[in-house]
Write a protein that holds these residues in place. Structure first.
Motif, short mmCIF file in Angstrom:
data_model
loop_
_atom_site.label_atom_id
_atom_site.label_comp_id
_atom_site.label_asym_id
_atom_site.label_seq_id
_atom_site.Cartn_x
_atom_site.Cartn_y
_atom_site.Cartn_z
N ASN A 133 36.84 -22.94 22.56
CA ASN A 133 35.91 -22.53 23.62
C ASN A 133 34.49 -23.03 23.33
N TYR A 239 34.31 -24.31 28.76
CA TYR A 239 35.07 -23.09 28.49
C TYR A 239 36.56 -23.39 28.29
N ARG A 241 40.04 -20.89 28.06
CA ARG A 241 40.46 -19.48 28.23
C ARG A 241 41.77 -19.18 27.53
C1 BEZ Z 1 32.91 -17.01 27.30
O1 BEZ Z 1 33.84 -17.65 26.81
O2 BEZ Z 1 33.05 -16.40 28.37
C2 BEZ Z 1 31.62 -16.97 26.57
C3 BEZ Z 1 31.60 -17.22 25.23
C4 BEZ Z 1 30.40 -17.17 24.55
C5 BEZ Z 1 29.24 -16.91 25.23
C6 BEZ Z 1 29.29 -16.67 26.58
C7 BEZ Z 1 30.47 -16.70 27.25
#
Ligand code: BEZ
Length: 249
Positions: A133, A239, A241
């Motif tokens: 991530n 990102y 998930r």
């Molecule tokens: C997320 O994966 O949603 C996330 C991870 C770190 C900081 C902000 C969001």
């Protein structure tokens, strides 16, 4: 000192995509009217309210006092509680969580608390950051901290398990894992990486002398620009998930 604090107004302007993109995990939860659901790390309550609109009886928990005020202003039943020390006992049909579990670094304590909170036959359905991530952002931020001798002083605020690691922890506690998947979800941002860092990396920024903060932000943004800035100067975040559904037999 918490590693991260939240400002609901800033969150609304810079992070609304987090709840907007929660539709997939809500679909996996498949909430039924009348079910009692715990929203773990409910934030400002926008997704919690969606569960209420399905006809569920929902309790939200969060550790941020400012988020609790924001969620209560929507009329929600929200309680201040650390997700790593849940105090519920056999009372929920489901525990739900979106984009919150990666802030709770003691994964086993979370899973234990969820197990206790669920009725037999209850389900744990969640989405969080998974292995890889925001790797580009994290690497650039770490490099910028290291350059300033702050690498050790600023801990990593998040944890991103792989499906194998998380499945093993769920099964160790006795859960039956129905599905667990890891998928990339490059996510368009409303502004740029600097705005993202100001929202989600407050702990980093507080460690940097004010006179150097803009330079710190600029340095990270320029390092990730070739990967995360697309046509027309539109930014996205890398990102990844982890989404799963597990049952307590
Ligand atoms: C997320 O994966 O949603 C996330 C991870 C770190 C900081 C902000 C969001």
């Amino acid at each position: 000192m918490p590693e991260q604090t939240w400002n609901p107004k800033n969150y609304d302007q810079n992070a609304r995509f987090v709840t907007d993109l929660g539709a997939g995990v809500v679909e996996l939860l498949a909430p039924h009217p009348g079910e009692r659901i715990l929203d773990l790390g409910c934030g400002d309550g926008v997704l919690t309210q969606k569960l209420v609109e399905f006809g569920c009886r929902v309790v939200g928990v969060d550790l941020s006092p400012d988020f609790i005020v924001a969620a209560r202003s929507l009329g929600l039943d929200v309680r201040p509680m650390d997700g790593q020390a849940l105090t519920f006992n056999g009372e929920f049909d489901a525990v739900f969580s979106n984009a919150a579990l990666h802030w709770m670094k003691d994964l086993e304590a979370v899973i234990d608390g969820v197990w206790r909170a669920l009725k037999p036959g209850g389900r744990f359905v969640a989405e969080m950051g998974g292995k890889g991530n925001i790797e580009k952002i994290e690497k650039a931020a770490r490099r910028a901290l290291r350059k300033r001798g702050l690498d050790k002083k600023v801990p990593e605020p998040n944890v991103y398990p792989s499906p194998g690691e998380y499945r093993a922890l769920l099964e160790k506690r006795g859960f039956e894992v129905r599905s667990i998947e890891l998928f990339p979800r490059p996510t368009p941002l409303p502004k740029d990486i600097k705005a993202w860092l100001k929202t989600f990396r407050k702990g980093h920024l507080e460690a940097i002398p004010e006179s150097d903060r803009e330079h710190f932000l600029e340095e990270i943004q320029e390092e990730v620009r070739p990967f995360l800035c697309g046509e027309g100067g539109r930014w996205s975040a890398d990102y990844v998930r982890l989404r799963f559904a597990a049952f307590k037999p």
